[in-house]
Write a protein that holds these residues in place. Structure first.
Motif, PDB file in Angstrom:
ATOM      1  N   TYR A  24       9.270 -12.327  -8.460  1.00 50.07           N
ATOM      2  CA  TYR A  24       9.625 -13.446  -7.578  1.00 50.07           C
ATOM      3  C   TYR A  24      10.772 -14.259  -8.172  1.00 50.07           C
ATOM      4  CZ  TYR A  24       6.046 -13.416  -3.930  1.00 50.07           C
ATOM      5  OH  TYR A  24       5.297 -13.111  -2.836  1.00 50.07           O
ATOM      6  N   ALA A  27      14.042 -12.381  -7.956  1.00 56.82           N
ATOM      7  CA  ALA A  27      14.546 -12.324  -6.582  1.00 56.82           C
ATOM      8  C   ALA A  27      15.143 -13.667  -6.165  1.00 56.82           C
ATOM      9  CB  ALA A  27      13.431 -11.927  -5.626  1.00 56.82           C
ATOM     10  N   VAL A  28      14.494 -14.757  -6.552  1.00 57.01           N
ATOM     11  CA  VAL A  28      15.012 -16.088  -6.206  1.00 57.01           C
ATOM     12  C   VAL A  28      16.363 -16.311  -6.871  1.00 57.01           C
ATOM     13  CG1 VAL A  28      14.646 -18.565  -6.564  1.00 57.01           C
ATOM     14  CG2 VAL A  28      12.794 -17.159  -5.683  1.00 57.01           C
ATOM     15  N   LEU A  31      19.028 -14.229  -5.015  1.00 59.69           N
ATOM     16  CA  LEU A  31      19.385 -14.778  -3.709  1.00 59.69           C
ATOM     17  C   LEU A  31      20.174 -16.072  -3.834  1.00 59.69           C
ATOM     18  CD1 LEU A  31      16.105 -13.997  -1.764  1.00 59.69           C
ATOM     19  CD2 LEU A  31      18.339 -12.971  -1.398  1.00 59.69           C
ATOM     20  N   ALA A  60      17.590 -16.699   3.625  1.00 61.18           N
ATOM     21  CA  ALA A  60      16.885 -15.735   2.765  1.00 61.18           C
ATOM     22  C   ALA A  60      16.424 -16.397   1.472  1.00 61.18           C
ATOM     23  CB  ALA A  60      17.797 -14.556   2.456  1.00 61.18           C
ATOM     24  N   SER A  63      13.543 -18.799   2.201  1.00 60.43           N
ATOM     25  CA  SER A  63      12.328 -18.046   2.494  1.00 60.43           C
ATOM     26  C   SER A  63      11.659 -17.555   1.213  1.00 60.43           C
ATOM     27  CB  SER A  63      12.665 -16.868   3.397  1.00 60.43           C
ATOM     28  OG  SER A  63      11.539 -16.082   3.633  1.00 60.43           O
ATOM     29  N   LYS A  64      12.461 -16.997   0.307  1.00 56.22           N
ATOM     30  CA  LYS A  64      11.899 -16.469  -0.940  1.00 56.22           C
ATOM     31  C   LYS A  64      11.368 -17.593  -1.812  1.00 56.22           C
ATOM     32  CE  LYS A  64      11.734 -12.608  -2.190  1.00 56.22           C
ATOM     33  NZ  LYS A  64      10.631 -11.642  -2.093  1.00 56.22           N
ATOM     34  N   LYS A  67       8.032 -18.660  -0.367  1.00 59.18           N
ATOM     35  CA  LYS A  67       6.994 -17.673  -0.660  1.00 59.18           C
ATOM     36  C   LYS A  67       6.543 -17.782  -2.120  1.00 59.18           C
ATOM     37  CE  LYS A  67       8.307 -14.376   2.866  1.00 59.18           C
ATOM     38  NZ  LYS A  67       8.973 -13.104   3.168  1.00 59.18           N
ATOM     39  N   ALA A  68       7.495 -18.030  -3.018  1.00 60.76           N
ATOM     40  CA  ALA A  68       7.150 -18.179  -4.433  1.00 60.76           C
ATOM     41  C   ALA A  68       6.293 -19.423  -4.643  1.00 60.76           C
ATOM     42  CB  ALA A  68       8.413 -18.255  -5.284  1.00 60.76           C
TER      43      ALA A  68
END
Length: 97
Positions: A24, A27-28, A31, A60, A63-64, A67-68
């Protein structure tokens, strides 16, 4: 080394969670970098096409981050701070142009 079954299980769970959190966070970061590059490209050459790319990358990233936060990888204040930084970068570019 752990001396009990419960301690062994806790080690396995901690490793599983560490890998999930790492994915996570990675990915953050990715992005956020893509978003910052899109904003930089927009500031160099403002156009509606560039702005749509910025909006998509912002969506995007948001959103990530959300979610994290939901999965408790980030504290909610940390997530809010990251989103505020992203918004501030775009606002500064919009005011300058």
């Amino acid at each position: 080394m752990a001396n009990s079954k419960s301690a062994l299980k806790r080690i396995q769970i901690a490793e599983r969670n560490r890998l999930r959190n790492k994915s996570y966070k990675s990915a953050v970061r990715t992005l956020m970098k893509k978003y910052l590059q899109a904003v930089e490209a927009y500031s160099a050459e403002p156009s509606t096409d560039q702005m749509t790319v910025v909006q998509e990358s912002m969506s995007a990233a948001y959103s990530k981050i959300d979610k994290a936060v939901k999965c408790k990888v980030f504290h909610r204040n940390n997530g809010a701070r990251k989103k505020a930084r992203l918004a501030r970068v775009l606002k500064e570019v919009a005011v300058a142009s």
